[in-house]
Design a protein around this motif. Structure first.
Motif, PDB file in Angstrom:
ATOM      1  N   LEU A 404      16.362  29.532 -48.513  1.00  0.00           N
ATOM      2  CA  LEU A 404      15.809  29.034 -47.614  1.00  0.00           C
ATOM      3  C   LEU A 404      14.879  28.303 -47.258  1.00  0.00           C
ATOM      4  O   LEU A 404      14.028  27.131 -46.748  1.00  0.00           O
ATOM      5  CB  LEU A 404      17.309  29.089 -46.711  1.00  0.00           C
ATOM      6  CG  LEU A 404      16.879  27.868 -45.653  1.00  0.00           C
ATOM      7  CD1 LEU A 404      17.650  26.712 -46.803  1.00  0.00           C
ATOM      8  CD2 LEU A 404      17.907  28.174 -44.557  1.00  0.00           C
ATOM      9  N   GLU A 405      14.053  29.471 -46.809  1.00  0.00           N
ATOM     10  CA  GLU A 405      12.520  29.381 -45.836  1.00  0.00           C
ATOM     11  C   GLU A 405      11.500  28.558 -47.596  1.00  0.00           C
ATOM     12  O   GLU A 405      10.658  28.574 -47.051  1.00  0.00           O
ATOM     13  CB  GLU A 405      11.581  30.996 -46.086  1.00  0.00           C
ATOM     14  CG  GLU A 405      12.885  31.470 -44.953  1.00  0.00           C
ATOM     15  CD  GLU A 405      11.804  32.927 -44.849  1.00  0.00           C
ATOM     16  OE1 GLU A 405      10.706  33.301 -45.790  1.00  0.00           O
ATOM     17  OE2 GLU A 405      12.297  33.999 -44.239  1.00  0.00           O
ATOM     18  N   ARG A 406      11.475  28.677 -48.530  1.00  0.00           N
ATOM     19  CA  ARG A 406      11.047  27.597 -49.915  1.00  0.00           C
ATOM     20  C   ARG A 406      12.229  26.416 -50.249  1.00  0.00           C
ATOM     21  O   ARG A 406      11.695  25.950 -51.047  1.00  0.00           O
ATOM     22  CB  ARG A 406      11.195  29.106 -50.660  1.00  0.00           C
ATOM     23  CG  ARG A 406      10.201  30.181 -50.698  1.00  0.00           C
ATOM     24  CD  ARG A 406      10.315  31.342 -51.906  1.00  0.00           C
ATOM     25  NE  ARG A 406       9.533  30.829 -52.679  1.00  0.00           N
ATOM     26  CZ  ARG A 406       8.631  31.339 -53.285  1.00  0.00           C
ATOM     27  NH1 ARG A 406       8.842  32.556 -53.721  1.00  0.00           N
ATOM     28  NH2 ARG A 406       8.255  30.395 -54.354  1.00  0.00           N
ATOM     29  N   GLY A 407      12.690  26.132 -49.412  1.00  0.00           N
ATOM     30  CA  GLY A 407      13.183  24.711 -49.591  1.00  0.00           C
ATOM     31  C   GLY A 407      14.374  24.869 -50.370  1.00  0.00           C
ATOM     32  O   GLY A 407      15.202  23.894 -50.975  1.00  0.00           O
ATOM     33  N   ILE A 408      14.975  25.695 -50.788  1.00  0.00           N
ATOM     34  CA  ILE A 408      16.177  26.184 -51.245  1.00  0.00           C
ATOM     35  C   ILE A 408      17.628  26.813 -50.770  1.00  0.00           C
ATOM     36  O   ILE A 408      17.301  27.978 -50.308  1.00  0.00           O
ATOM     37  CB  ILE A 408      16.083  27.110 -52.638  1.00  0.00           C
ATOM     38  CG1 ILE A 408      14.794  26.644 -53.668  1.00  0.00           C
ATOM     39  CG2 ILE A 408      16.849  27.595 -53.698  1.00  0.00           C
ATOM     40  CD1 ILE A 408      13.835  28.127 -54.514  1.00  0.00           C
TER      41      ILE A 408
END
Length: 452
Positions: A404-408
């Protein structure tokens, strides 16, 4: 404590007991501060014992204690809760999560039809014509043309005589199995069958036996040993198993049910819109006739972009359910806007078969790329669902948060939904996903796993 010793977050039984005690102590201190400290009063020997206050408190239920353990374990390990993330807008190949646009793999929107202009317009038109609710069960409030049109379309997809729509997919299995079978009957199901089927069997009172996942030979042995002990026998499998992304060898199960004079039920919740050249499901995939399966079940909330569930089959089955199954007879009818949305989704799917073909291509691409990067994808056959096994609940949750931190955005599946060692991230593929999004995601998974 036995139930708690199975492996939550990989913690030992002693560690979990410590967490439970800590939770209880915190709650007792809070109750005492409010002048409501818990007490257990026991009468002297020979006299009737007073009922404990614990027996009328929800926070003392065993299931709630398990939830406390999970929460406290996550707090102790400083792991953010990955569940109930806030989505703003339509969830498709991308979604806005907590205000940030992410690549999204946590939606059943396989054919990218939820939010499709035609599907949304059909729902809006149905609101203008019929309102937002039919306001009673269909035997009481009467039929709406859109309800019957949807049922006829579903029957056509399955090559069945008719279909009946329920307002809940889970309740469809519960009420249908629970009503059709009884204590003199036997239900045989795949070991990985959905909870709704298990709840339906429990309601029915039928004798229940499971067979190893997709093992038709084990099923046959069970029938040879036990069929003669029961009246009706039901075999239940799924079209695509939502945790693992694989499917049964359906012709084998059809042959077995015929020879042993049993009913066969296929739950197509995740295979309609996914399998087969037109998305007509596992029967189209294998080239078998709809009548070869006695009970077709499916849901409207995935490829069909609505909400609810349905049963398709011969007329006698559908009439029986419509006039007598409690979950239909005593439940409100499907709202016209939801029926209209699902019916229009079916029409778009039929008019644009490239959506099904692209979904299959993207699913295979994800699976191939994941294997190239050495990820453990379990049993997945590359049909819309691809798990990435992590080995523990802690690792699965941490990996979900890292991504999630990487946009997933992808959700972990942890104990007790699966065995602790089989905790995983579960990726739902959409026809709207691009190869570039998949490449980015698979690389991010591999890198994050190395860091963990």
């Amino acid at each position: 404590m036995n139930k708690l010793n199975k492996g939550l977050f990989g913690l030992s039984g002693k560690a979990k007991e410590t967490l439970i005690q800590k939770a209880l102590e915190q709650r007792s201190a809070k109750a005492a501060a409010q002048g409501d400290a818990e007490t257990v009063r026991r009468a002297p020997a020979g006299r009737r014992r007073e009922v404990s206050d614990d027996l009328c408190r929800f926070d003392k239920l065993p299931g709630y204690k398990e939830l406390l353990v999970q929460k406290l374990a996550a707090d102790e390990l400083k792991i953010d809760n990955p569940f109930f993330r806030l989505h703003e807008g339509t969830a498709s190949a991308t979604s806005v999560v907590n205000g940030v646009e992410c690549i999204n793999f946590s939606s059943y929107n396989y054919l990218d039809l939820s939010g499709h202009p035609r599907v949304s317009e059909a729902a809006k038109d149905a609101i203008d014509r019929y309102g937002t609710s039919v306001s009673a069960s269909r035997p009481v409030s009467g039929e709406r043309p859109i309800q019957r049109e949807l049922e006829q379309a579903l029957a056509s997809i399955h090559g069945a005589e008719d279909a009946v729509v329920f307002v809940s997919g889970h309740a469809t299995n519960v009420t249908s199995i629970g009503y059709l079978f009884g204590p003199r009957d036997l239900v045989l199901h795949d070991a990985l069958i959905h909870n709704s089927v298990l709840q339906g069997i429990q309601l029915s009172g039928a004798f229940r036996l499971s067979f190893p996942h997709n093992d038709w030979q084990a099923l046959e042995r069970l029938l040879e040993q036990r069929r003669h002990e029961f009246e009706r026998v039901l075999i239940v499998v799924e079209g695509i198993y939502s945790m693992d992304g694989d499917h049964p060898d359906l012709p084998r199960f059809v042959d077995i049910k015929r020879r042993h004079k049993a009913f066969l039920m296929v739950d197509e919740a995740h295979s309609i819109g996914v399998m087969g050249e037109r998305g007509y499901g596992i029967a189209e995939h294998y080239g078998i006739a709809g009548r070869d399966v006695d009970i077709w079940m499916g849901t409207l909330s995935k490829s069909m972009s609505g909400c609810g569930g349905y049963i398709a089959g011969e007329q006698a089955l559908i009439d029986h359910l419509k006039f007598s199954a409690p979950g239909f007879l005593y439940s409100v009818g499907i709202p016209a806007p939801m029926a209209a949305a699902s019916l229009e989704a079916i029409r778009v799917m039929e008019e644009e078969p490239q959506r099904v073909q692209q979904l299959c291509a993207r699913s295979r691409y994800f699976l191939e790329r994941a294997k190239e990067r050495g990820l453990d994808t379990g049993l997945s056959a590359g049909y819309s669902v691809v798990p990435v096994l992590c080995g523990s609940s802690i690792k699965a949750v941490k990996l979900s948060n890292r991504l999630l931190e990487r946009g997933i955005n992808v959700q972990p599946i942890v104990y007790p939904a699966v065995e602790e060692k089989l905790a995983r991230l579960r990726f739902f593929i959409s026809c709207a996903h691009t190869e570039a999004q998949i490449d980015t995601t698979v690389d991010a998974i591999a890198e994050a796993l190395q860091q963990l």
